[in-house]
Design a protein around this motif. Sequence first.
Motif, PDB file in Angstrom:
ATOM      1  N   ALA A   1      29.621  26.145  50.384  1.00  0.00           N
ATOM      2  CA  ALA A   1      30.175  27.183  51.248  1.00  0.00           C
ATOM      3  C   ALA A   1      29.424  28.502  51.102  1.00  0.00           C
ATOM      4  O   ALA A   1      29.257  29.239  52.081  1.00  0.00           O
ATOM      5  CB  ALA A   1      31.657  27.386  50.924  1.00  0.00           C
ATOM      6  N   GLU A   2      28.947  28.801  49.904  1.00  0.00           N
ATOM      7  CA  GLU A   2      28.182  30.022  49.693  1.00  0.00           C
ATOM      8  C   GLU A   2      26.868  29.988  50.472  1.00  0.00           C
ATOM      9  O   GLU A   2      26.423  31.002  51.020  1.00  0.00           O
ATOM     10  CB  GLU A   2      27.923  30.205  48.193  1.00  0.00           C
TER      11      GLU A   2
ATOM     12  N   GLU B   1      27.738  30.634  54.017  1.00  0.00           N
ATOM     13  CA  GLU B   1      28.504  31.869  54.205  1.00  0.00           C
ATOM     14  C   GLU B   1      29.838  31.600  54.895  1.00  0.00           C
ATOM     15  O   GLU B   1      30.230  32.266  55.853  1.00  0.00           O
ATOM     16  CB  GLU B   1      27.688  32.903  54.993  1.00  0.00           C
ATOM     17  N   GLN B   2      30.545  30.613  54.370  1.00  0.00           N
ATOM     18  CA  GLN B   2      31.868  30.257  54.867  1.00  0.00           C
ATOM     19  C   GLN B   2      32.862  30.299  53.706  1.00  0.00           C
ATOM     20  O   GLN B   2      32.480  30.304  52.533  1.00  0.00           O
ATOM     21  CB  GLN B   2      31.867  28.846  55.477  1.00  0.00           C
ATOM     22  N   ILE B   3      34.142  30.331  54.042  1.00  0.00           N
ATOM     23  CA  ILE B   3      35.204  30.307  53.038  1.00  0.00           C
ATOM     24  C   ILE B   3      35.816  28.913  53.020  1.00  0.00           C
ATOM     25  O   ILE B   3      36.393  28.485  54.028  1.00  0.00           O
ATOM     26  CB  ILE B   3      36.276  31.369  53.349  1.00  0.00           C
TER      27      ILE B   3
ATOM     28  N   PHE C   1      32.928  31.832  43.778  1.00  0.00           N
ATOM     29  CA  PHE C   1      34.264  31.367  43.401  1.00  0.00           C
ATOM     30  C   PHE C   1      35.361  32.376  43.773  1.00  0.00           C
ATOM     31  O   PHE C   1      36.535  32.083  43.578  1.00  0.00           O
ATOM     32  CB  PHE C   1      34.320  31.098  41.898  1.00  0.00           C
ATOM     33  N   LEU C   2      34.967  33.530  44.305  1.00  0.00           N
ATOM     34  CA  LEU C   2      35.942  34.530  44.730  1.00  0.00           C
ATOM     35  C   LEU C   2      36.307  34.394  46.198  1.00  0.00           C
ATOM     36  O   LEU C   2      37.341  34.899  46.624  1.00  0.00           O
ATOM     37  CB  LEU C   2      35.400  35.945  44.464  1.00  0.00           C
ATOM     38  N   ASN C   3      35.471  33.729  46.970  1.00  0.00           N
ATOM     39  CA  ASN C   3      35.702  33.567  48.410  1.00  0.00           C
ATOM     40  C   ASN C   3      36.233  32.163  48.693  1.00  0.00           C
ATOM     41  O   ASN C   3      35.553  31.322  49.291  1.00  0.00           O
ATOM     42  CB  ASN C   3      34.407  33.825  49.186  1.00  0.00           C
ATOM     43  N   VAL C   4      37.445  31.894  48.238  1.00  0.00           N
ATOM     44  CA  VAL C   4      38.049  30.565  48.349  1.00  0.00           C
ATOM     45  C   VAL C   4      39.524  30.735  48.698  1.00  0.00           C
ATOM     46  O   VAL C   4      40.170  31.700  48.268  1.00  0.00           O
ATOM     47  CB  VAL C   4      37.902  29.756  47.035  1.00  0.00           C
ATOM     48  N   VAL C   5      40.064  29.772  49.463  1.00  0.00           N
ATOM     49  CA  VAL C   5      41.497  29.740  49.777  1.00  0.00           C
ATOM     50  C   VAL C   5      42.089  28.465  49.179  1.00  0.00           C
ATOM     51  O   VAL C   5      41.605  27.356  49.464  1.00  0.00           O
ATOM     52  CB  VAL C   5      41.744  29.785  51.294  1.00  0.00           C
TER      53      VAL C   5
END
Length: 379
Positions: free
Chosen positions: A228-229, A232-234, A265-269
């Motif tokens: 995802a990084e 550039e997606q979440i 690891f900060l841009n995750v739902v």
Amino acid sequence: MDAQTENERGEQKETAVRQSRSLLSPQLKAMIQIKKKYLKKHHTDHGSTSARLGLNGSNCMISDGQPKRPKRKTKRRVLFPNDTLMFKPKKERNRSKHFLIFFCIIIFLQVYNAILEDDTLKYDLEGLEKTLHREVFGQREVLEELMDHLVDYLSTYNHQQPLALSLHGPSGVGKTHLGRLFARHFRSVIGDKLVVQYFSKHHCPLQEAAQHCASKLVKRIAEVVTLAEEEEQIPFFILDEVELMQPPLLDALKSFLKPDQKNEFLNVVYVFLSSLGQREITAHVLQNGSIAGAHKSLRRALSGIHPLWKDPAVKVVPLSLLEREHVILCFLEEMTLEGFYPDITQVETLADELAYHTAAGKLYAKTGCKQVVAKVNLL
């Protein structure tokens, strides 16, 4: 003869002086005397002042040779009458400056909103909201809360901490159905590889293998987050049946919610679906007639189960009990999907066969819509 001659001359002079004096008027004599008096006084004062200050000739020098500055005349203060007012001139303000600042603020807000709209349009949150309100019954307040969290988080890409949504509720209120709708929507938007749906019974059936399951889950999360990084997606991780997870799995999930991690690891739902806390939710709804205000008691109960729910980053969302009218909607939806004609009389008969809680004149289904599919299949 000489003495006689000098006497005669003296007498002649005195006579001439007397005659000249007699020619002057008394007024003229007074003026001459005043002039002589003041001229003599002015000359005397000037001489004494020059001697006192040590002046020498025309040079204005003090005795030590230093020049003396002339004293400035002090201006007398102008006094105004008490019955008048004195106003200072006002400075004229340029109003165009305020207009320019206001215009710049408007431009900034428009650009910022455009950026936010681009991010939210990428995830089609408006379409997701319509789908949830159409297919999930009796959870309007819960759906609005979920959408608020998602819109706030997905409107930007860089974050300081992951988003963790923990949905709790009794059996049959739509937890698993919500998870399926989330997975279906985001897979169609960002792709299958960035959406992971995890079922505890299926992915970790053996309780004694909890540590091994935790290692596999950590590895899977790291792989998806790295992918995802790059794009550039979440990514989205939807974990169902969390109540069946052993402490090693919950500890692994808690480690991913820390703020001091790598950026990817900060841009995750994370979406947790669990029936934990169903007693507290049921008691609150039956007592208050609404799910509003059940968050505190639910979080208190969950914090005693595992430290995962003590983290304020985890957004605890309780799902409400379903009323009888919501169960009827579930029957109509299921019968339509199975190809049955939705007879309202038959639907009400099937709904009356379920067990209900009674509170404040309302009927709340004890099992929600869980038995709807089984009853429709018997038709």
